[in-house]
Design an enzyme around this catalytic site. Structure first.
Site, PDB file in Angstrom:
ATOM      1  NE  ARG A  56      -3.557  -3.405  -1.376  1.00  0.00           N
ATOM      2  CZ  ARG A  56      -2.980  -4.302  -0.591  1.00  0.00           C
ATOM      3  NH1 ARG A  56      -1.661  -4.496  -0.667  1.00  0.00           N
ATOM      4  NH2 ARG A  56      -3.690  -5.015   0.257  1.00  0.00           N
TER       5      ARG A  56
ATOM      6  NE  ARG B  82      -3.731  -2.127   2.683  1.00  0.00           N
ATOM      7  CZ  ARG B  82      -3.508  -3.254   3.345  1.00  0.00           C
ATOM      8  NH1 ARG B  82      -2.337  -3.445   3.966  1.00  0.00           N
ATOM      9  NH2 ARG B  82      -4.447  -4.192   3.424  1.00  0.00           N
TER      10      ARG B  82
ATOM     11  CE  LYS C 159      -7.601   0.394   4.778  1.00  0.00           C
ATOM     12  NZ  LYS C 159      -8.083   0.460   3.371  1.00  0.00           N
TER      13      LYS C 159
ATOM     14  CG  HIS D 204      -6.248  -8.498   0.878  1.00  0.00           C
ATOM     15  ND1 HIS D 204      -5.293  -8.405  -0.112  1.00  0.00           N
ATOM     16  CD2 HIS D 204      -7.003  -7.373   0.785  1.00  0.00           C
ATOM     17  CE1 HIS D 204      -5.478  -7.296  -0.794  1.00  0.00           C
ATOM     18  NE2 HIS D 204      -6.499  -6.645  -0.262  1.00  0.00           N
TER      19      HIS D 204
ATOM     20  CE1 TYR E 238      -6.534  -3.239  -3.522  1.00  0.00           C
ATOM     21  CE2 TYR E 238      -8.165  -4.485  -2.281  1.00  0.00           C
ATOM     22  CZ  TYR E 238      -7.455  -3.331  -2.486  1.00  0.00           C
ATOM     23  OH  TYR E 238      -7.649  -2.263  -1.660  1.00  0.00           O
TER      24      TYR E 238
ATOM     25  CG  HIS F 219      -5.253   1.555  -3.978  1.00  0.00           C
ATOM     26  ND1 HIS F 219      -4.459   1.305  -2.881  1.00  0.00           N
ATOM     27  CD2 HIS F 219      -6.257   0.624  -3.916  1.00  0.00           C
ATOM     28  CE1 HIS F 219      -4.951   0.290  -2.188  1.00  0.00           C
ATOM     29  NE2 HIS F 219      -6.048  -0.137  -2.801  1.00  0.00           N
TER      30      HIS F 219
END
Length: 377
Positions: free
Chosen positions: A333, A217, A242, A355, A364, A330
């Protein structure tokens, strides 16, 4: 016992006094409303379920948002982003109302007003924050009688999930100033090559390549420190992410080259400080803030697109409408996750991308249909 008395020509005051409970009083426009309220309070006290509403009736949503910002939001990792949402919520008319007077119909009306101006995902984030404010007030601020009006409101369904991947080089085969090494990395890196060429920042190109190679990220890259980079083991350790879980990210040869490049830049600038073991002391790999990365990326994309259009005009060639348009940092990613998915199985990929829920990982992962078709043969 309850007592009702007239206050002035237009108001009625109800008072309830009962042993073991604090005296309660409230003013109404009609005698009927005063009597109904007093009857309700007396009934609750008789049944032992009465809870004071005074604080919820005296505290406005604006005041609750300020307290939430100070006591709750400031401790979150996304405090800066949440501060913007709090500022927006404090500016609405509903913020001047006491918490106890806000009903689901008020929130539903606010939701509909927001949906005319903003995307569903934006409205959903605002409603989620308001809901948390009410829950915190009820659970931790002594407003047990307060109910959460946001919980009863239908939530908008986000429909802005992104599937943007990098456009192949054949869309701009003559515009990128690529060397032999870059051509070996595949045609799909053309957009990144063009953005790197158009960038005026010495940090943005290595940051982009690192994001594309590792699926890290933006905030993780900006916070990365040399003490957590092990070039020998080819691993970057992220102690704070995150979702609150530390993870180790494997580094490809291209990612290692990025770190070697950054070492040379620091050494040549004289900014590197060494300890007695001649190793780099604790400092960030990239001396740049997360928001600055986004701004630099957006400027570089705009310049790269303008250059591309100019070259297409000189070559009398129709420009590809997808190339260097609707591209965000982003999205790198997304691209990295889709590429890594062809190498690692799902359970290993979640460890790399960070994740916790495979369903979030699937947001994603966007394989190209032509790539899947090749596996059929």
């Amino acid at each position: 016992m309850a007592s009702i008395r007239k206050r002035g020509p237009y108001q009625w005051e109800a008072q309830v006094r009962r042993r073991g409970y604090p005296a309660q009083s409230k003013t109404f426009d009609t005698k009927a409303e005063a009597e109904a309220w007093a009857s309700m309070i007396e009934s609750e006290m008789s049944r032992g379920i009465w809870v004071s509403r005074s604080e919820a009736e005296a505290t406005t949503l604006f005041e609750a948002l300020e307290r939430y910002d100070l006591e709750v939001s400031s401790a979150k990792k996304g405090a800066a982003q949440e501060a913007s949402i709090i500022k927006t919520c404090k500016a609405i008319d509903l913020a001047m109302r006491p918490l106890a007077t806000i009903r689901s119909s008020d929130v539903a009306k606010l939701r509909d007003e927001w949906l005319t101006k903003y995307r569903p995902a934006t409205v959903l984030r605002r409603l989620s924050l308001l809901s948390h404010v009410f829950n915190i007030a009820r659970k931790e601020w002594g407003m047990e009688s307060l109910f959460n009006p946001v919980e009863l409101v239908r939530k908008p369904q986000p429909n802005n999930e992104r599937t943007r991947r990098l456009v192949a080089a054949h869309s701009a085969s003559t515009l990128a100033n690529t060397d032999a090494a870059s051509s070996e990395r595949g045609a799909c890196n053309a957009e990144v090559e063009c953005i790197a060429t158009a960038s005026g920042s010495p940090l943005l190109p290595p940051i982009m390549w690192l994001a594309l190679e590792t699926a890290m990220r933006r905030g993780e890259i900006a916070a990365l420190r040399w003490e957590h980079v092990d070039i020998t083991r080819r691993v970057a350790h992220l102690p704070s992410t995150k979702n609150g879980t530390a993870r180790d990210v494997p580094l490809s040869s291209r990612a290692i080259a990025v770190f070697e490049q950054m070492k040379r830049i620091r050494e040549n600038s004289g900014a590197v400080v060494h300890d007695h073991n001649n190793s780099i002391k604790s400092e960030r790999v990239f001396a740049i803030r997360s928001d600055a990365i986004t701004r630099a990326f957006e400027r570089a994309v705009t310049r790269a697109r303008a250059t591309y259009l100019q070259e297409c005009k000189h070559a009398d060639r129709r420009p590809d409408p997808r190339f260097l348009t609707d591209l965000r940092f982003h999205d790198l990613r997304h691209e990295a996750t889709s590429r890594l998915a062809s190498i690692f199985p799902m359970h290993e990929l979640t460890k790399i991308t960070g994740h916790k829920d495979p369903r979030m990982l699937m947001r994603y992962y966007h394989p190209r249909a032509e790539e899947l078709a090749k596996r059929l043969d």
